[in-house]
Write an enzyme that holds these catalytic residues in place. Structure first.
Site, PDB file in Angstrom:
ATOM      1  N   ARG A  88      27.793  18.821   0.042  1.00 58.06           N
ATOM      2  CA  ARG A  88      26.761  20.072   0.149  1.00 58.06           C
ATOM      3  C   ARG A  88      27.222  21.195  -0.569  1.00 58.06           C
ATOM      4  O   ARG A  88      26.277  21.924  -1.205  1.00 58.06           O
ATOM      5  CB  ARG A  88      26.335  20.178   1.570  1.00 58.06           C
ATOM      6  CG  ARG A  88      25.513  19.016   2.170  1.00 58.06           C
ATOM      7  CD  ARG A  88      25.375  19.144   3.669  1.00 58.06           C
ATOM      8  NE  ARG A  88      26.731  18.784   4.447  1.00 58.06           N
ATOM      9  CZ  ARG A  88      26.877  18.848   5.570  1.00 58.06           C
ATOM     10  NH1 ARG A  88      26.204  18.965   6.334  1.00 58.06           N
ATOM     11  NH2 ARG A  88      28.244  18.275   6.124  1.00 58.06           N
ATOM     12  N   LYS A  95      30.179   2.693   3.717  1.00 58.90           N
ATOM     13  CA  LYS A  95      30.919   2.139   4.917  1.00 58.90           C
ATOM     14  C   LYS A  95      30.610   0.873   5.390  1.00 58.90           C
ATOM     15  O   LYS A  95      30.112   0.800   6.637  1.00 58.90           O
ATOM     16  CB  LYS A  95      30.588   3.618   6.012  1.00 58.90           C
ATOM     17  CG  LYS A  95      31.218   4.786   5.563  1.00 58.90           C
ATOM     18  CD  LYS A  95      31.252   5.723   6.530  1.00 58.90           C
ATOM     19  CE  LYS A  95      31.201   7.089   6.076  1.00 58.90           C
ATOM     20  NZ  LYS A  95      30.247   7.521   5.205  1.00 58.90           N
TER      21      LYS A  95
HETATM   22  O1  NUP Z   1      35.100  10.981   7.861  1.00 61.07           O
HETATM   23  C1  NUP Z   1      34.477  11.038   7.077  1.00 61.07           C
HETATM   24  N1  NUP Z   1      33.637  12.183   6.554  1.00 61.07           N
HETATM   25  C2  NUP Z   1      32.538  12.352   5.637  1.00 61.07           C
HETATM   26  O2  NUP Z   1      32.223  13.664   5.493  1.00 61.07           O
HETATM   27  C3  NUP Z   1      33.976  10.055   5.766  1.00 61.07           C
HETATM   28  C4  NUP Z   1      33.082  10.298   4.802  1.00 61.07           C
HETATM   29  N2  NUP Z   1      32.957   9.232   4.016  1.00 61.07           N
HETATM   30  N3  NUP Z   1      32.286  11.391   4.609  1.00 61.07           N
HETATM   31  C5  NUP Z   1      31.423  11.331   3.573  1.00 61.07           C
HETATM   32  O3  NUP Z   1      31.923  12.892   2.811  1.00 61.07           O
HETATM   33  C6  NUP Z   1      30.076  11.896   4.258  1.00 61.07           C
HETATM   34  O4  NUP Z   1      29.393  10.750   4.434  1.00 61.07           O
HETATM   35  C7  NUP Z   1      29.517  12.931   3.005  1.00 61.07           C
HETATM   36  O5  NUP Z   1      29.197  12.076   1.803  1.00 61.07           O
HETATM   37  C8  NUP Z   1      30.842  13.394   2.184  1.00 61.07           C
HETATM   38  C9  NUP Z   1      30.969  14.998   2.945  1.00 61.07           C
HETATM   39  O6  NUP Z   1      30.051  15.637   2.494  1.00 61.07           O
HETATM   40  P1  NUP Z   1      29.959  17.242   2.853  1.00 61.07           P
HETATM   41  O7  NUP Z   1      30.156  17.484   4.078  1.00 61.07           O
HETATM   42  O8  NUP Z   1      30.672  17.936   1.962  1.00 61.07           O
HETATM   43  O9  NUP Z   1      28.224  17.726   2.361  1.00 61.07           O
END
Ligand code: NUP
Length: 231
Positions: free
Chosen positions: A206, A74
């Protein structure tokens, strides 16, 4: 990697695994089991820092024929510092990385995009975020971010499965974009919500990494995709 590289991987699967913590069955255990079910792997900054660059490089090279790899750093900095980060991303064997869109073009995104193109890396920009607080400030700028990015030919976006109206709007604004969509599972969106709204891939973290039996979880996800008619 370019746009057509992602389209090819999409034929294999609509799923990207987000690895922010060490998976229950270890990273290599997971990547061995997920080969037939998953297109890409997104490493988060905490995981990259904890493992170290050389270990990440060993993993991306070992599995480079099986998955594409995205560095979720990011990026939100001036072009010069962004460039230093992008060099590291390339050295670690990633195919793509994520930057924030709110930093604007001059002195930031323009330089970041140029460097990504030079190194053959695909750039994803966060267009809107998945958590509730994103609606307070960040997501209000969604249209400006996408319109700004369009000016320099950015075709990769992160948009939330928890707020699928952004995915739909993004798909209308940029029909050819590769849209990757987090929020499925732990954050409450249902499996298939992102894809059925127009995302190219769904990102699941997760729900897979914390599973004691990820193979069972992955097969469950695939059967839901089939039931919902999105694959
Ligand atoms: O808006 C965003 N939301 C998000 O959860 C942008 C992201 N890049 N993420 C990423 O997506 C967050 O950093 C994590 O790695 C993944 C979601 O993971 P989980 O909630 O399925 O464990």
């Amino acid at each position: 990697m370019n746009l057509s590289g992602f389209i090819k991987f999409r034929e294999k699967s609509p799923l990207i695994i987000a690895v922010d913590v060490e998976p229950e069955i270890s990273i290599e255990g997971l990547l061995e089991q997920a080969k037939n079910y998953v297109a890409g792997v997104k490493f988060g900054l905490p995981y990259i820092l904890r493992k170290g660059a050389s270990e990440i490089k060993r993993i991306t090279y070992r599995y480079r024929d099986n998955y594409f790899f995205i560095a979720d750093i990011k990026l939100a900095d001036i072009g010069f510092v962004g460039g230093l980060m992008i060099d590291l991303v390339k050295e670690m064997g990633f195919n793509a990385f994520i930057a924030h869109g709110f930093i604007g073009l001059e002195g930031a995104l323009k330089e970041i995009k140029k460097k990504a193109d030079e190194l053959g890396l695909f750039l994803f920009v966060v267009a809107a975020m998945s958590h509730p607080g994103a609606e307070e400030i960040f997501n209000r700028n969604f249209i400006s971010i996408v319109e700004t990015c369009k000016k320099i030919g950015i075709d990769g976006y992160v948009a939330p499965a928890t707020l699928p109206r952004y995915i739909r709007e993004l798909r209308d604004l940029n029909p050819n974009a590769v849209i990757i969509s987090p929020g499925v599972g732990a954050q409450g969106a249902r499996v298939g919500d992102g894809i059925s709204s127009g995302a190219t891939f769904e990102i699941v973290g997760r729900r897979i990494t914390l599973s004691r039996d990820p193979l069972v979880t992955l097969r469950e996800l695939m059967s839901i995709y089939k039931d919902r008619g999105v694959i």
